[in-house]
Design a protein around this motif. Structure first.
Motif, mmCIF file in Angstrom:
data_model
loop_
_atom_site.group_PDB
_atom_site.id
_atom_site.type_symbol
_atom_site.label_atom_id
_atom_site.label_comp_id
_atom_site.label_asym_id
_atom_site.label_seq_id
_atom_site.Cartn_x
_atom_site.Cartn_y
_atom_site.Cartn_z
ATOM 1 N N TRP A 27 0.824 -1.197 0.000
ATOM 2 C CA TRP A 27 0.000 0.000 0.000
ATOM 3 C C TRP A 27 0.860 1.250 0.000
ATOM 4 N N SER A 28 0.369 2.304 -0.654
ATOM 5 C CA SER A 28 1.037 3.600 -0.606
ATOM 6 C C SER A 28 -0.001 4.699 -0.715
ATOM 7 N N SER A 29 0.371 5.895 -0.224
ATOM 8 C CA SER A 29 -0.513 7.052 -0.259
ATOM 9 C C SER A 29 0.289 8.272 -0.695
ATOM 10 N N ALA A 30 -0.286 9.068 -1.606
ATOM 11 C CA ALA A 30 0.406 10.273 -2.077
ATOM 12 C C ALA A 30 -0.605 11.406 -2.253
ATOM 13 N N PRO A 31 -0.335 12.592 -1.670
ATOM 14 C CA PRO A 31 0.840 12.867 -0.837
ATOM 15 C C PRO A 31 0.604 12.413 0.602
ATOM 16 N N PRO A 32 1.672 12.036 1.312
ATOM 17 C CA PRO A 32 1.522 11.589 2.708
ATOM 18 C C PRO A 32 1.143 12.722 3.649
ATOM 19 N N THR A 33 1.218 13.967 3.172
ATOM 20 C CA THR A 33 0.799 15.097 4.008
ATOM 21 C C THR A 33 -0.719 15.161 4.143
ATOM 22 N N VAL A 34 -1.443 14.449 3.256
ATOM 23 C CA VAL A 34 -2.902 14.369 3.354
ATOM 24 C C VAL A 34 -3.327 13.111 4.092
ATOM 25 N N ALA A 35 -2.698 11.980 3.762
ATOM 26 C CA ALA A 35 -3.037 10.717 4.429
ATOM 27 C C ALA A 35 -1.859 9.762 4.356
ATOM 28 N N THR A 36 -1.699 8.978 5.402
ATOM 29 C CA THR A 36 -0.716 7.905 5.422
ATOM 30 C C THR A 36 -1.470 6.574 5.426
ATOM 31 N N ILE A 37 -0.781 5.506 5.063
ATOM 32 C CA ILE A 37 -1.422 4.194 5.042
ATOM 33 C C ILE A 37 -0.418 3.141 5.464
ATOM 34 N N ASP A 38 -0.865 2.170 6.284
ATOM 35 C CA ASP A 38 0.051 1.133 6.763
ATOM 36 C C ASP A 38 0.011 -0.086 5.859
#
Length: 223
Positions: free
Chosen positions: A75-86
């Motif tokens: 999993w990945s999220s972009a941008p991480p400044t909006v949301a992170t994901i484990d």
């Protein structure tokens, strides 16, 4: 006596033939090949504050035999400044905006799926839009600035709606651009269903957990 002596050999030969046939049959039942990865839920919205600032995603694989089911992904999220994901697909809001959530197959890394996670302010009780009146024309641009009760710019988080003044007829000829420090930018296109000149009523709304907050009405005069 010769016949009885041949019987064990015949049985052994039959067993070998059966084994060989079984192996060859298994060759016909190849493992289904992954063709696509989907993500559920699709395009959800969460808030930037607890308790509604987390979303659990799942990856669903589609295979060349027409079936679908779980499949291992990263999993990945972009941008991480909006949301992170484990690593388990659990996303957590980090700021207001939109993040692209991607699930990439660990079996075939060339195959991935994406969805959009929208993070909106979670404590909005009122919306104020300025200016109160706009004079514009076709192919021109203008700004509308939406702020919450604390004075925070939420122009990029709200939903903008333009209706023909005094009616519920939605005007679709406005195109949203990229927000800047002056708010949300709009370009006046070909107005449909009501051509210019026309007076439009613009409002901003934000729905959080089933509750919708609506702004004041701004008059947009298109000549």
């Amino acid at each position: 006596m010769l016949t009885w002596r041949k019987l064990p050999l015949t049985l052994a030969f039959a067993v070998l033939v059966a084994l060989a046939f079984g192996v060859s049959c298994r060759g016909f039942f190849t493992k289904p090949k992954l063709t696509a990865v989907g993500i559920t839920p699709a395009n959800p919205t969460i808030t930037d504050i607890a308790p509604n600032n987390i979303k659990q995603f799942s990856a669903v694989g589609t295979f060349d035999d027409g079936n679908s089911g779980s499949t291992p992904v990263t999993w990945s999220s972009a941008p991480p400044t909006v949301a992170t994901i484990d690593s388990n697909g659990r996303a957590t809001a980090a700021g207001v905006g939109s993040a692209t959530i991607t699930a990439t197959s660990t079996i075939l890394p060339t195959i991935s799926g994406t969805t959009t996670l929208t993070v909106v302010p979670g404590n909005v009780t009122s919306i104020a839009v300025s200016p109160s009146h706009v004079d514009t024309q076709t192919n021109a641009t203008f700004h509308l600035l939406a702020k919450d009760q604390s004075g925070n710019d939420i122009s990029a988080s709200v939903t903008w709606t333009f209706t023909v003044h005094g009616t519920s007829t939605v005007e679709s000829g406005m195109t949203e651009g990229t927000p800047d420090t002056q708010g949300q930018i709009f370009t006046v296109g070909t107005l449909t269903p009501t051509p210019a000149p026309v007076n439009l009523d613009a409002v901003a709304t934000l729905t959080v957990n089933g509750t919708t907050v609506t702004s004041n009405t701004v008059t947009v005069n298109v000549t």
